[in-house]
Write an enzyme that holds these catalytic residues in place. Structure first.
Site, PDB file in Angstrom:
ATOM      1  N   ASP A  75       2.830  -6.286   6.033  1.00 51.47           N
ATOM      2  CA  ASP A  75       3.261  -4.919   6.285  1.00 51.47           C
ATOM      3  C   ASP A  75       2.814  -4.005   5.139  1.00 51.47           C
ATOM      4  O   ASP A  75       2.848  -4.390   3.964  1.00 51.47           O
ATOM      5  CB  ASP A  75       4.786  -4.885   6.403  1.00 51.47           C
ATOM      6  CG  ASP A  75       5.316  -3.503   6.673  1.00 51.47           C
ATOM      7  OD1 ASP A  75       5.160  -3.023   7.805  1.00 51.47           O
ATOM      8  OD2 ASP A  75       5.884  -2.888   5.745  1.00 51.47           O
ATOM      9  N   GLU A  79      -1.760  -4.846   7.698  1.00 55.41           N
ATOM     10  CA  GLU A  79      -1.545  -3.487   8.191  1.00 55.41           C
ATOM     11  C   GLU A  79      -2.173  -2.548   7.171  1.00 55.41           C
ATOM     12  O   GLU A  79      -1.595  -2.247   6.132  1.00 55.41           O
ATOM     13  CB  GLU A  79      -0.053  -3.185   8.349  1.00 55.41           C
ATOM     14  CG  GLU A  79       0.188  -1.793   8.929  1.00 55.41           C
ATOM     15  CD  GLU A  79       1.639  -1.355   8.849  1.00 55.41           C
ATOM     16  OE1 GLU A  79       2.053  -0.556   9.713  1.00 55.41           O
ATOM     17  OE2 GLU A  79       2.351  -1.776   7.917  1.00 55.41           O
TER      18      GLU A  79
END
Length: 532
Positions: A211, A261
């Site tokens: 993330d 990401e």
């Protein structure tokens, strides 16, 4: 449960990966929240869908101030979802069905309930415990001003990214105050995360999704933010690559895979994360946010493939995820692209048009070279739900002072059985987010019995996808507004123009997102797969 160390098969280069937002997938214990027992009960459904892997949003112990992206303990499964033993069973049972597991790691920050941060608060200014985070004195008389002026990472939020404590110190949080940023210049932070990776690889996971992968490293001077200044003080800093090279060494011990990401406009800098000794793949946000326009889509596809070619990494294709307006809704609007800053309440949508386009987009994405991610419920053609304001839980809504609808509309619990309470989600009480009226019309059991449903299309498309092989894409001559390309001995044609399009020479029709017209032409907003 550790995976055997064997020659890497690189399954991830062409995989179909299904994203599971556990909280909204299926409720196994009836308490209103999706859980691992619910996911285990639906593994046969996922196997029949034909996916190669499951990517799970965070299932760790968390106060849930940001949907689980505020992690209090990476080695404990949150009781709302189950137990560590149940996670191990899920990983093993999925693998028996040929489905791998990818877990989510949130390295930029932890929860304010994490033991490290609680110890830092207790230890006070200047303590070693505070060196694991970004604690600083304030500026101005009495230190009453934040240490710098960095912007929040929640689009539309004007809230500060520094919070002052009663002892006078400020701490950094690029997201919410409940998510303090870690100091990645500290060796203990790096060691802890490498240990966390090993912990989950030893339990059989095949990969890790990272993330906010470009945010970890910060300029140690913490200077003020100046738009356009290079290097950015907290995004895409060169120090990140040493971190990910160390992570890659851990992953290689287990044949593990990373997907990052990484939101970056610079193609060359984006590709650096995909060098052979760093991350294996990264999410393709250009394609996800692209409008339903032929020229824009072709440019996005070409640019994506060109970005990945120099480092030999596979592209990834995704239409929607847990942060983005659902495809059916987005494609039914006047503005079909996605931009966080443009989200607004009351945007008109033609769901019939959006569904037709989403069906065509599904075949387009599944035919492209690389890996495909399918967010849960996309295979059911779910629209974005309108959440009553009093039921919204997403911090994006609150931190925008109520102007941003937030992300809850794409996180509504899935409909499984049309005639069951709460559309078969499994709850004995109102689920954690309310399902809108008519939600049961999208139920999986209804769609499984309908050969013309979105579910039937996804099942057929995933099953037939190998006809495109693993080779490159070659564009075919086509009229304006039509995308046509060949891979192996299969063709994909998508018509986004008003006039029906003549199909290229082919031996037979393999699959269509909708019917051809009476003259065998391809109508607008329709896609077909053809055997050459």
């Amino acid at each position: 449960m550790g995976q055997p160390r064997h020659a890497q098969q690189e399954w991830w280069r062409s995989a179909v990966i299904y994203q599971v937002y556990v909280r909204s997938f299926a409720d196994g214990d009836g308490d209103g929240t999706g859980d691992l027992a619910g996911v285990r009960s639906k593994l046969p459904y996922l196997a029949e869908l034909g996916v190669d892997a499951l990517w799970f949003n965070p299932w760790y112990l968390s106060p849930m101030k940001d949907g689980g992206y505020d992690v209090a303990d990476y080695r404990v499964v949150d009781p709302a979802f189950g137990t560590l033993a149940e996670a191990e069973k899920l990983i093993a049972e999925a693998r028996e069905l040929g489905i791998r597991t990818i877990v989510d790691i949130v390295p930029n920050h932890v929860s304010d309930q994490h033991p490290w941060f609680r110890a830092a608060l207790a230890a006070g200014p200047g303590s070693p415990e505070r060196e694991l985070f970004h604690f600083r004195p304030g500026r101005g008389p009495g230190g009453h001003l934040p240490p710098n002026d960095w912007p929040s990472q929640f689009v539309g939020s004007t809230d500060p990214v520094w919070t002052r404590l009663p002892d006078g110190d400020w701490y950094l949080h690029l997201f919410t105050p409940e998510q303090p940023d870690l100091n990645w210049a500290h060796p203990a932070v790096r060691q802890e995360h490498e240990d966390i990776l090993r912990f989950w690889f030893e339990r059989g996971v095949a990969g890790v999704r990272i993330d906010s992968a470009a945010l970890l490293a910060k300029d140690p001077e913490l200077p003020d933010f100046v738009a356009g200044r290079d290097p950015n003080p907290f995004v895409d800093r060169d120090e990140l690559h040493e971190i990910y090279r160390s992570w890659r060494a851990v992953a290689d011990d287990y044949d593990g895979v990373f997907v990052g990401e990484v939101w970056l406009p610079d193609a060359e800098r984006f590709a650096r994360y995909l060098r052979p000794d760093e991350l294996h793949t990264a999410f393709n946000f250009s394609f996800l946010s692209c409008p339903w326009e032929a020229d824009r889509l072709r440019t996005s596809i070409d640019t994506t493939l060109a970005e990945h070619a120099p480092v030999g990494a596979p592209a990834t294709w995704v239409l929607c995820n847990h942060d983005v307006t659902r495809t059916v809704t987005r494609y039914g609007r006047a503005e079909t692209g996605f931009d966080f800053a443009a989200k607004a309440f009351g945007t008109p949508t033609d769901l019939e048009l959006g569904t037709r386009r989403a069906r065509a987009a599904a075949l387009l994405s599944l035919a492209l070279p690389g890996a495909v991610y399918v967010y849960q419920g996309e295979e059911l053609g779910l629209p974005e739900a309108d959440i009553p304001r009093e039921s919204i839980q997403d911090p994006m809504y609150f931190r925008s002072q109520g102007t941003d609808p937030g992300r809850d509309g794409c996180r509504v619990p899935l409909p499984w059985a049309a005639d069951a309470p709460y559309a078969g989600f499994g709850s004995r009480q109102e689920p954690w987010l309310p399902q809108p009226a008519g939600w049961s019309a999208h139920a999986a059991d209804l769609q499984a019995a309908d050969p013309g449903s979105m579910l039937a299309l996804y099942r057929a498309g995933i099953g037939l996808r190998p006809v495109f092989g693993t080779g490159p894409l070659a564009w075919l001559p086509s009229p304006e507004g039509v995308l046509a390309f060949a891979r192996a001995d299969a063709l994909c044609v998508v018509n986004l123009a008003d006039p029906p399009a003549r199909l290229p020479d082919h031996s037979r029709l393999l699959l269509g997102s909708g019917p051809l017209d009476e003259e065998g032409r391809l109508p607008k907003d329709t896609a077909v797969w053809l055997r050459a």
